[in-house]
Scaffold this motif. Structure first.
Motif, PDB file in Angstrom:
ATOM      1  N   ARG A  98       0.829  -1.213   0.000  1.00  0.00           N
ATOM      2  CA  ARG A  98       0.000   0.000   0.000  1.00  0.00           C
ATOM      3  C   ARG A  98       0.864   1.264   0.000  1.00  0.00           C
ATOM      4  O   ARG A  98       0.575   2.219  -0.716  1.00  0.00           O
ATOM      5  CB  ARG A  98      -0.964  -0.004   1.185  1.00  0.00           C
ATOM      6  N   VAL A 125      -3.297  -4.385  -1.920  1.00  0.00           N
ATOM      7  CA  VAL A 125      -3.640  -2.970  -1.826  1.00  0.00           C
ATOM      8  C   VAL A 125      -5.121  -2.805  -1.471  1.00  0.00           C
ATOM      9  O   VAL A 125      -5.504  -1.879  -0.753  1.00  0.00           O
ATOM     10  CB  VAL A 125      -3.292  -2.234  -3.148  1.00  0.00           C
ATOM     11  N   GLN A 126      -5.950  -3.726  -1.962  1.00  0.00           N
ATOM     12  CA  GLN A 126      -7.405  -3.649  -1.724  1.00  0.00           C
ATOM     13  C   GLN A 126      -7.793  -4.089  -0.302  1.00  0.00           C
ATOM     14  O   GLN A 126      -8.894  -3.805   0.140  1.00  0.00           O
ATOM     15  CB  GLN A 126      -8.165  -4.498  -2.747  1.00  0.00           C
TER      16      GLN A 126
END
Length: 127
Positions: A98, A125-126
């Motif tokens: 991230r 990242v999600q």
């Protein structure tokens, strides 16, 4: 009503010796697969209850002079620690992904840095 008992198993002279401390009972089995049933039958006869009303937790204490229970407890503790460390590593990897993506680094490049696919970077990242 089902009652649960503890049974401790050791190996002696080709037999699995089954001790049930709650009834101070001892039985034996030729095969380890038969230990639980033998213990249940011993308890049922001793307590004069149907065998269906008896449950047994079997723990193997020692086999051929090897303290199996101690080793298994160590293994379980080490697996729990490994699981905790893996969760920590996963969280740190996701946080790094991230941060890098947040700084404008392409997901393919982040994947190369982390040693994962760019699709995995997207998943991290999600999270």
């Amino acid at each position: 009503m089902t009652s649960t008992y503890q049974a401790t198993v050791t190996r002696e002279d080709g037999w699995w010796m089954v001790h049930v401390p709650e009834i101070d009972g001892l039985t034996q089995a030729r095969r380890l697969a038969d230990v639980e049933q033998m213990a249940r039958e011993l308890i049922a006869v001793t307590r004069d209850v149907p065998v269906e009303d008896v449950a047994v937790n079997v723990s193997i204490d020692a086999v051929a002079g090897i303290k199996v229970r101690d080793v298994l407890e160590d293994v379980a503790a080490e697996r729990a620690e490994a699981k905790r460390l893996d969760a920590d590593a996963s969280a740190k990897t996701a946080a790094l992904a991230r941060k890098l993506v947040g700084k404008g680094i392409a997901q393919r490049d982040v994947g190369k840095i982390l040693g994962v696919s760019h699709q995995r970077v997207n998943q991290l990242v999600q999270q």
